[in-house]
Scaffold this motif. Structure first.
Motif, short mmCIF file in Angstrom:
data_model
loop_
_atom_site.label_atom_id
_atom_site.label_comp_id
_atom_site.label_asym_id
_atom_site.label_seq_id
_atom_site.Cartn_x
_atom_site.Cartn_y
_atom_site.Cartn_z
N ARG A 15 43.27 26.51 56.79
CA ARG A 15 43.40 27.49 55.71
C ARG A 15 43.46 26.80 54.36
N ARG A 18 40.05 25.45 53.48
CA ARG A 18 39.19 26.56 53.08
C ARG A 18 39.49 27.00 51.65
N LYS A 19 40.77 27.07 51.27
CA LYS A 19 41.16 27.44 49.89
C LYS A 19 40.63 26.41 48.91
N THR A 20 40.75 25.14 49.27
CA THR A 20 40.28 24.07 48.39
C THR A 20 38.76 24.15 48.20
N VAL A 21 38.04 24.37 49.27
CA VAL A 21 36.58 24.49 49.19
C VAL A 21 36.21 25.70 48.34
N ASP A 22 36.90 26.80 48.52
CA ASP A 22 36.64 28.00 47.71
C ASP A 22 36.88 27.71 46.23
N THR A 23 37.96 27.03 45.92
CA THR A 23 38.28 26.69 44.53
C THR A 23 37.20 25.79 43.94
N THR A 25 34.11 25.56 44.90
CA THR A 25 32.88 26.34 44.80
C THR A 25 32.90 27.22 43.54
N VAL A 26 34.01 27.90 43.31
CA VAL A 26 34.13 28.77 42.12
C VAL A 26 34.03 27.94 40.86
N GLU A 29 30.44 26.92 40.30
CA GLU A 29 29.63 28.06 39.84
C GLU A 29 29.89 28.34 38.37
#
Length: 91
Positions: A15, A18-23, A25-26, A29
């Motif tokens: 988890r 996943r949060k780190t990857v999402d951060t 990625t954002v 972008e």
């Protein structure tokens, strides 16, 4: 108990990853969008500079000159509206 603890730790670690990857990625972008905006603004400024240079070139010949007249004929729907730029005005 040990298996349950290992599964819980693995779930929590996944988890967090996943949060780190999402951060990441954002952030990437947003930086990409910011970069695109900056590039677009730079291109606009360059185009404005080119347009001003072209206008200065046309103005160098005065109000009535062949360059201004030719450009007006390209842009105008009616040639009569360009007569004020014609270097050889009609009598």
């Amino acid at each position: 108990g040990v298996v349950l603890l290992a599964c819980t730790l693995a779930f929590c670690a996944t988890r967090e990853v996943r949060k780190t990857v999402d951060t990441i990625t954002v952030t990437a972008e947003e930086n990409g969008k910011r970069g695109a905006v900056i590039e677009g603004q730079q291109q606009t400024l360059e185009q404005l500079g080119d347009a001003n240079d072209a206008e200065d070139t046309l103005d160098a010949g005065g109000e009535r000159n062949a360059g201004r007249y030719s450009q007006c004929l390209l842009d105008s729907r009616t040639p009569d509206s360009c007569e004020r730029y014609n270097p050889d005005p009609k009598p």
